[in-house]
Structures are given as C-alpha cells and as structure tokens.
Motif scaffolding. Sequence first.
Motif, PDB file in Angstrom:
ATOM      1  N   THR A 262       0.856  -1.180   0.000  1.00  0.00           N
ATOM      2  CA  THR A 262       0.000   0.000   0.000  1.00  0.00           C
ATOM      3  C   THR A 262       0.891   1.227   0.000  1.00  0.00           C
ATOM      4  OG1 THR A 262      -1.808  -1.080   1.193  1.00  0.00           O
ATOM      5  CG2 THR A 262      -1.716   1.320   1.304  1.00  0.00           C
ATOM      6  N   VAL A 263       0.599   2.177  -0.885  1.00  0.00           N
ATOM      7  CA  VAL A 263       1.415   3.383  -1.002  1.00  0.00           C
ATOM      8  C   VAL A 263       0.537   4.615  -0.795  1.00  0.00           C
ATOM      9  CG1 VAL A 263       2.942   4.747  -2.463  1.00  0.00           C
ATOM     10  CG2 VAL A 263       2.951   2.250  -2.644  1.00  0.00           C
ATOM     11  N   LEU A 289      -1.093  -3.831  -5.618  1.00  0.00           N
ATOM     12  CA  LEU A 289      -0.657  -2.493  -5.227  1.00  0.00           C
ATOM     13  C   LEU A 289      -1.885  -1.628  -4.957  1.00  0.00           C
ATOM     14  CD1 LEU A 289       1.707  -0.410  -4.974  1.00  0.00           C
ATOM     15  CD2 LEU A 289       1.249   0.168  -7.381  1.00  0.00           C
ATOM     16  N   LYS A 290      -1.977  -1.099  -3.754  1.00  0.00           N
ATOM     17  CA  LYS A 290      -3.068  -0.187  -3.394  1.00  0.00           C
ATOM     18  C   LYS A 290      -2.486   1.211  -3.250  1.00  0.00           C
ATOM     19  CE  LYS A 290      -5.659  -3.875  -1.067  1.00  0.00           C
ATOM     20  NZ  LYS A 290      -6.775  -3.977  -2.016  1.00  0.00           N
ATOM     21  N   VAL A 291      -3.152   2.182  -3.880  1.00  0.00           N
ATOM     22  CA  VAL A 291      -2.608   3.545  -3.954  1.00  0.00           C
ATOM     23  C   VAL A 291      -3.613   4.533  -3.366  1.00  0.00           C
ATOM     24  CG1 VAL A 291      -1.716   5.355  -5.474  1.00  0.00           C
ATOM     25  CG2 VAL A 291      -1.315   2.933  -6.034  1.00  0.00           C
ATOM     26  N   LEU A 305      -8.870   6.748  -8.597  1.00  0.00           N
ATOM     27  CA  LEU A 305      -7.872   6.968  -7.556  1.00  0.00           C
ATOM     28  C   LEU A 305      -8.527   7.244  -6.214  1.00  0.00           C
ATOM     29  CD1 LEU A 305      -4.933   7.417  -6.626  1.00  0.00           C
ATOM     30  CD2 LEU A 305      -5.190   9.828  -7.310  1.00  0.00           C
ATOM     31  N   THR A 306      -8.222   6.430  -5.233  1.00  0.00           N
ATOM     32  CA  THR A 306      -8.596   6.710  -3.855  1.00  0.00           C
ATOM     33  C   THR A 306      -7.753   7.881  -3.375  1.00  0.00           C
ATOM     34  OG1 THR A 306      -9.262   4.457  -3.308  1.00  0.00           O
ATOM     35  CG2 THR A 306      -8.506   5.832  -1.493  1.00  0.00           C
ATOM     36  N   ALA A 347     -11.258   2.612  -6.828  1.00  0.00           N
ATOM     37  CA  ALA A 347     -10.720   1.302  -7.230  1.00  0.00           C
ATOM     38  C   ALA A 347      -9.242   1.131  -6.932  1.00  0.00           C
ATOM     39  CB  ALA A 347     -10.966   1.091  -8.726  1.00  0.00           C
ATOM     40  N   SER A 348      -8.460   2.205  -6.873  1.00  0.00           N
ATOM     41  CA  SER A 348      -7.014   2.044  -6.698  1.00  0.00           C
ATOM     42  C   SER A 348      -6.650   1.422  -5.349  1.00  0.00           C
ATOM     43  CB  SER A 348      -6.299   3.391  -6.846  1.00  0.00           C
ATOM     44  OG  SER A 348      -6.548   4.218  -5.724  1.00  0.00           O
ATOM     45  N   SER A 349      -7.593   1.435  -4.411  1.00  0.00           N
ATOM     46  CA  SER A 349      -7.343   0.783  -3.121  1.00  0.00           C
ATOM     47  C   SER A 349      -8.220  -0.453  -2.954  1.00  0.00           C
ATOM     48  CB  SER A 349      -7.600   1.755  -1.970  1.00  0.00           C
ATOM     49  OG  SER A 349      -8.968   2.148  -1.935  1.00  0.00           O
TER      50      SER A 349
END
Length: 351
Positions: A262-263, A289-291, A305-306, A347-349
């Motif tokens: 997670t970044v 990969l969670k952003v 993008l979260t 969706a990015s997370s």
Amino acid sequence: MHKPTIQDVARRAGVGVGTVSRVLNNHSAVRDSTRDSVLGAIAELNYTPNPHARRIAGGKSYTISVLLPVVTTEFYVRLLDGLEHAFQEARYDVAIFPLLDRSRLERYLGSHTLAYQADGLVMATYNLTQMFQSGTGVRPYSGPSVLVDAYAEGVDCAYMDNLLGGRLAGQYASELSEGQRSGGGGEGGGEGEGGHLYAIWVETELDQLFTTRVFDDRRSGFLEAVGQAGGQVRGEYTSSFDSLAARNVAAQLLDDAVLPATVFASADLLAGALLDEAQARGVAVGQELKVIGFDDQPWAQGRGLTTLHQPVEAMGYEAAQLLLARLSGEEGPPRARRFEPRLIVRASSGG
C-alpha cells in the motif's frame, strides 16, 4: 447611442452617486435593499464601470497581488479559480506572481514593483510574512494580506487541516495493509511479510528559501496514525512537483517494493505517476498495489484513484473574502478559516 454613466445608475436606483460607488466597491456599509436596487439598475442599464476613472476617483488600484509557488499545477489552477471568482465579484483585478527563486521574490517585493502597488496581497502555501519584517532587506508591505493553503498566527488565513488528512490516510492505509497481510499472496506475501506500507512525499523547500507545513503535516499525521495502528512504513521516497521526477521516483519505489503493498502519495500528481508506472509493469492496482493520493484532482475519479478530497476552490474563495472584508474597513484580530479533507475510496485501493 448614449453610454450609461454612474449618474444614470444613481437616478434609476433613486440613490446618490456615492452609494453606487460603494456598491461597486463592495463596501459593507450599504443596506441589502439598497444594494439590490443599485445592482438592478446596473443590470437594466447594462452599465459597465470605467476602471480607469474608478481608480482615479477612489485612490486605489483595485488590484490584488497573488504570490504563489507555481502556476502550472492543477492545485494552483483550482486555487486561483476560487480566488479570482471572489475578486471578480467585487470588481478587483488579480495580478499573479509565481515565486521560483530568491531573486524573483526580491524583484516582486521591490518598492516600485506591481506587487506593492496592489490594494491587498494573497500569499499561497508559503508563509512569507517573515519577509516583510524590518531588517530583511525587503520593504515591509503595509497593506492587508491573507494566507491561503497555509496557517500562521497573527495573519488572516484560510487553510486545509493537512494533519487530519494525513491521519485519515494513515488509518486507511493501515487497514488496507492489515487486510493484505491477512490475505497473503503476491511476492513475499506470506503471513507477516505482505501488505508493506510505503509513502511518497513532496519536497517542502523552494530554493532553500520558502518552507511550508503542508506536506510536513501530511507526513506527521500519516506516521502518527500508522504508529497508533501498530504498523510501520517500510520505505519513504521524495519527489518534486515535476511529472518526470515523479515517474522516476515511482519506478524506484516499485523496484524496491515487496508486493502486495500500500502506497500513500502525498499529492495526486505523485499518485498518478505511480499508477502509470504500475500499469506499464503490469502490476494489478487495487490488488497487488493499493494507492492512496491527496487532493482529489478533477481526473482522479476517472482513474479510480482513492484520495483525500480537499475543497480547493472553496478555500481560495474564503481567503479572498477575508481580504475583501479588510479592504472594506473590517478591523479586529486575525481570523482563521479551517477546511477539512475527506477520504474518497475508489478502485485504486480495491474500493
């Protein structure tokens, strides 16, 4: 055809010329009913003030100087939209002065430059109030000023609670990381090895001259929340507000990272670069990969993008209102307007 004058407006509204002038200058000492009558007469006559005559008659420039780091990022474009909206409503022009280095600042703040000929001053992100103190070699600015996207005691300001935003990001990232550790999977993804936390920060100094608390507060809040959750950040990276630099830092992070990960990227520009690099490498965003970003720029929703949403335009508008109130004669102690970011899960997370 006769061009309507201020006298025509006054006659149509049944008031004096001075009252029309006060309405045009957005003066607070005008009753709402009178203001409505004057604005109605202006609309009916299609009256347009003569800015040159207005400046001569009022002894003012009707210009606001805005000092800001750059004008090329989406954040500052949005911030300027909020500022200009309010100032245009009050019939003030805006002069924009991007700060790139010390020599440019000193040139802008020289005693005969346009920055000092304005009726008011807006300082964005960087607290430059110390530059107006005696002994610095820069002539103190005597007019009303306001900080936007920054907080300081002793000056009017409209600011985002970035410490809170960092905490929200840290709490959510910790939840995601715990979920990834529980689920395992990915390279090095066994129990206790997966779900590592990483962060990308923005450089906080501009030419070693200006400092800002914005990104320091985001980092402090994030690390505080992660620590309270019993976690730790495996790697921290720093990038400038430059697309190429951000992409290079994203590549370095993914070279080093142990997935799943997670970044938290402390600005959407950095998060966007990470999404691009992950896509180029075939890394499954939202799974391996969670952003998490910060800003909620207009493109963030389309890219899933979260991020932490901050009402940038509203913050700029409120800062302008604080300055306009001073220009209308309002006195009293400095006022601070605090805005809170809020987490938007996409969706990015994996949301």
